[in-house]
Design an enzyme around this catalytic site. Structure first.
Site, PDB file in Angstrom:
ATOM      1  N   SER A 102       0.670  -1.370  -0.293  1.00 11.56           N
ATOM      2  CA  SER A 102      -0.134   0.429   0.019  1.00 11.56           C
ATOM      3  C   SER A 102       0.548   1.229  -0.110  1.00 11.56           C
ATOM      4  O   SER A 102       0.208   2.401  -0.170  1.00 11.56           O
ATOM      5  CB  SER A 102      -0.914   0.153   1.160  1.00 11.56           C
ATOM      6  OG  SER A 102      -1.912  -0.957   0.818  1.00 11.56           O
ATOM      7  N   CYS A 135      -7.365   2.255   2.506  1.00 12.58           N
ATOM      8  CA  CYS A 135      -8.848   0.978   1.852  1.00 12.58           C
ATOM      9  C   CYS A 135      -8.226   1.095   0.293  1.00 12.58           C
ATOM     10  O   CYS A 135      -8.002   1.722  -0.906  1.00 12.58           O
ATOM     11  CB  CYS A 135      -9.770   2.846   1.918  1.00 12.58           C
ATOM     12  SG  CYS A 135     -11.701   1.703   0.943  1.00 12.58           S
TER      13      CYS A 135
END
Length: 647
Positions: free
Chosen positions: A331, A384
Site C-alpha cells: 500500500s 482503503c
C-alpha cells in the site's frame, strides 16, 4: 738391404733437406688465426666493455631486493568526521619463488612453522602458477609473533620466506553498516580481465563491495618500495634507498552515525532494510540491511566455515536489501496512485462505498475492512484497497506506469553503490516485451494497491515518496559528498552508476497539500493505519504497506508459517511537507505495515532529538563501534566505548 734413414721422414728429401710449405697456404693459415683472434677479442670487448652496465645490474639484482611498501587505504568518516573505518599495522608472510631451490621439499617445515595445512599452501601455489616468478606469493596475513620468530630463525633454511609490514582494514564490529561500507579483498582473475583493473596485479587488495568498491581508486593510494641488500640466503644486510608510499585519500560519507545507529538497532534480529535520505540533497543519512556480515572476516582471514555459513543462509547476508531487494511495495504504492489520480483530475471527485471489497471483471477483490464512504482525503489514512482498486481501473495501467516511472520506479536511482537493482513497473509495452502477451484490464486492479507485477527497492521508494513530499523534486541519492572527490572522479562515478538522476515532476500545490496532509493522518489520526507509531510533538507523516508474498490459495495450501507472512513496508518523513528526512523500512515477513512504522519512528525520533539538542547547543558524542584489533604486535587496542550495534 737396410732402409735409408731418410725414408721414414717424408718431410725430408733424399738429400736430408726439409720440404717447405707453399707461401699461399701459409698466408691462409695466418689469416684464419688472425680472424679467430679478432672474433675472440671482439666478443670479450662486448662482454666486458659494452655489456658492463648490464652485467653490473644483474649482479646488483643478486644482492639488492626491491621490497614493496604498501600504501595504507584512506580512512572513512561519517558526515561529522567521526571515524567509521580505520587501519591497523600488521605483518604478512610472502613466498619468494626465486629464492627457493625446491619449494616442495620445504613445505612440511613451512606448514609447521606457519600453522598452515600443506594442501592449503599447495592450493596457493597452484593459484599463482601462471604469475611471473619474480612476483611474491602471499602465504599468510596477520602472522603472530611466534610465526615471525620462526621465519627469522630459519632464514638460512627457508630463504624463500619474507615478511612485509602492511596496513589492514579495521571495520565496525557486528556488521555495522557493512553493506554500505563494503569490504576489501584480493583482486580476482575475473576482475583483472576488466579494463577498470588494468593497473592492478595479482595479489593486490581492492574494494570488493560498497563504498570500498565504488571509490577504490580514491581510497587506494600509491605503493612505494625500498632497496634492500641481501646475501645469497636472502638475509637482509642493509638499505640503499626508499620511495615512500602515498596513503589513500580519506573519505567523508553523508552518513550520520547517530541515525545509522538508530536504524541498526531498530532492525536488530529482523530481515529487511532501512534507508534514510535527506530529500533536499539526496544525501543518504543511514542505510542498514539485515542479516549482515562481518567485513573484518573478508579483509584478512576468511575461513571456509564462515563463508559456507553465509552461503547456506536463506536470508542472503551479502545482499544489500536497501538497494537490491525487489519486492511488491504494497500500500505504500497508493501514494504514487494518488499522485497519478489527482494530477489526471480523476481522484478529486471520486467517491467509493467500501463494503469490504469490490468486483472487477468477474472477480472479487477484497479490502481488509468495511470503510464505508471513502474519498481521496481519507483513502490514504484508511489505506482503503477498494478506493485504489477503483482508481486503478479508471486510470489504466499505462497512465499509472507513466507516473511511477517519472518518480523513478523501474530504473536505478543512480546511488553510488555497486549492484543496484531496477525493480519492475508493468505496462502494456512491458508485458508484450517480457512475456509476448497482451495486458489484460483485470491485471491493473492489483497494481493499484502495489501488488501484481510491480516491484521496488527500499531506496527507490524512499526517493519517490520523499520527492512527492518535496513538491515533486527528486535528487540522486549518494553516500559520499561530491566535494570529497575530483570532478573527473565524480563524473566517472555518475557514468558508472547511471540512474534517473536529479529531476522534477509537475505536482500542483493543491494536490501536494492533499497528499501530504493525508500522510500526516496515517500516523497522526486515530483512523490512520500507523497511529500507534505517532510521535508527540513531531510532524511525522508516512504510509504503511502490507504486501502478500503468496496468493490466498497458495497460503491455504502451505499451512502457514513465518515465511508466509506478508512483507511489512513503511515510508515516513518529517515534516510532512519539504521534509528534512525520509525513512523507508522493509521488514520481510513483518506481517503488517504498522510494525515497520514503529521502526521508522525510532529513526525519525533519533534524528529530530539530535537536531533539537544541537539547536540547544547540547551535543551527544557518538563513536562508531569499531571492531577490536587482532591481538598481534602493535595491533592491539582497547574496545571502543559503545556496545555492539546489535544490542
Amino acid at each position: 738391404m737396410e732402409p735409408s734413414p731418410h725414408s721414414e721422414n717424408p718431410a725430408l728429401d733424399l738429400n736430408g733437406k726439409a720440404e717447405k710449405l707453399p707461401a699461399g697456404k701459409l698466408h691462409s693459415a695466418q689469416y684464419i688465426v688472425a680472424l679467430i683472434l679478432a672474433v675472440l677479442i671482439t666478443g670479450l670487448w662486448r662482454l666486458q666493455v659494452l655489456g658492463a652496465d648490464n652485467f653490473r645490474a644483474l649482479a646488483d639484482a643478486n644482492r639488492i631486493r626491491k621490497v614493496p611498501i604498501l600504501a595504507p587505504r584512506g580512512r572513512i568518516f561519517d558526515r561529522e568526521g567521526r571515524l567509521l573505518v580505520d587501519n591497523y599495522p600488521s605483518v604478512s608472510c610472502y613466498l619468494l619463488r626465486e629464492q627457493a631451490k625446491d619449494v616442495d621439499l620445504d613445505l612440511p617445515l613451512i606448514s609447521r612453522g606457519l600453522n598452515i595445512p600443506i594442501d592449503q599452501i599447495q592450493a596457493i601455489l597452484r593459484h599463482y602458477q601462471a604469475a611471473p616468478k619474480y612476483q611474491p606469493i602471499p602465504l599468510k596475513q596477520d602472522i603472530t609473533p611466534d610465526e615471525q620468530a620462526f621465519i627469522e630463525a630459519h632464514r638460512n633454511e627457508l630463504p624463500e620466506l619474507e615478511t612485509l609490514d602492511v596496513q589492514r582494514r579495521l571495520y565496525p564490529r557486528d556488521g555495522f553498516a557493512a553493506h554500505l561500507i563494503g569490504y576489501v579483498g584480493e583482486v580476482s582473475e575475473e576482475m583483472l580481465n576488466n579494463p577498470r583493473y588494468a593497473f592492478y596485479d595479482p595479489g593486490d587488495v581492492v574494494g570488493r563491495s560498497g563504498v570500498e568498491e565504488t571509490y577504490d581508486s580514491v581510497l587506494r593510494g600509491t605503493d612505494g618500495y625500498k632497496d634492500v641488500i641481501v646475501n645469497s640466503h636472502g638475509k637482509e644486510l642493509g638499505h640503499l634507498g626508499e620511495t615512500l608510499a602515498i596513503p589513500g585519500k580519506d573519505l567523508r560519507l553523508t552518513i550520520d552515525l547517530d541515525v545509522q545507529m538508530a536504524a541498526e538497532k531498530a532492525l536488530d534480529g529482523k530481515v529487511g532494510a532501512i534507508v534514510a535520505l535527506d530529500p533536499h540533497t539526496g544525501e543518504v543519512l543511514a542505510m542498514a540491511s539485515r542479516p549482515t556480515f562481518d567485513p573484518n572476516e573478508f579483509s584478512s582471514h576468511l575461513t571456509r566455515s564462515y563463508w559456507n555459513g553465509i552461503l547456506d543462509n536463506p536470508d542472503h547476508p551479502l545482499m544489500n536489501k536497501a538497494i537490491q531487494a525487489q519486492l511488491a511495495p504494497g500500500s505504500t504504492f497508493k501514494i504514487i496512485m494518488s499522485v497519478a489520480g489527482l494530477q489526471e483530475g480523476v481522484a478529486q471527485d471520486m467517491h467509493v462505498n467500501c463494503q469490504g471489497g469490490a468486483s472487477f471483471y468477474g472477480h472479487f477483490y477484497a479490502c481488509d475492512q468495511h470503510h464505508g464512504a471513502v474519498n481521496i482525503f481519507n483513502a490514504i489514512p484508511y489505506s482503503c484497497d477498494t478506493f485504489f482498486y477503483t482508481l486503478a481501473n479508471r486510470l489504466g495501467i499505462d497512465t499509472i506506469a507513466k507516473y511511477a516511472v517519472s518518480l523513478g520506479l523501474s530504473q536505478k536511482t543512480g546511488v553510488d553503490l555497486p549492484d543496484e537493482a531496477t525493480g519492475t513497473m508493468p505496462s502494456t509495452a512491458w508485458k508484450l516485451h517480457a512475456m509476448h502477451q497482451p495486458w489484460y484490464a483485470g491485471e491493473t486492479i492489483s497494481v493499484g494497491i502495489g501488488q501484481g507485477a510491480v516491484t521496488v527497492t527500499p531506496i527507490q521508494l524512499a526517493r519517490a515518496l520523499g520527492g512527492i513530499a518535496s513538491g515533486g523534486v527528486l535528487h540522486r541519492p549518494h553516500v559520499v559528498f561530491p566535494d570529497e572527490v575530483s570532478p573527473e572522479e565524480l563524473e566517472a562515478v555518475h557514468e558508472t552508476f547511471s540512474g534517473s538522476g536529479d529531476k522534477t515532476i509537475p505536482l500542483s500545490p493543491e494536490n501536494w497539500q492533499i497528499i501530504t496532509d493525508a500522510m500526516a493522518n496515517v500516523t497522526g489520526s486515530p483512523i490512520g493505519t500507523a497511529y500507534a507509531a505517532h510521535l508527540d510533538g513531531i510532524d511525522f507523516a508516512g504510509k504503511t504497506g502490507t504486501a502478500q508474498v503468496m496468493s490466498h490459495d497458495a497460503l491455504s495450501r502451505s499451512g502457514g508459517g513465518h515465511n508466509t507472512l506478508p512483507n511489512a513496508w513503511f515510508v515516513g518523513m518529517t515534516p510532512r511537507r519539504n521534509p528534512d528526512i525520509v525513512v523507508a523500512v522493509l521488514w520481510q515477513h513483518g506481517n503488517w505495515g504498522n510494525n515497520s512504522a514503529r521502526l521508522a519512528a525510532q529513526v525519525i525520533d533519533a534524528y529530530v532529538n539530535k537536531q533539537r539538542k544541537r539547536a540547544g547547543n547540547v551535543r551527544e558524542l557518538a563513536t562508531a563501534p569499531l571492531a577490536t584489533k587482532p591481538t598481534a604486535p602493535a595491533a592491539s587496542a582497547s574496545p571502543v566505548n559503545l556496545p555492539p550495534a546489535a544490542e
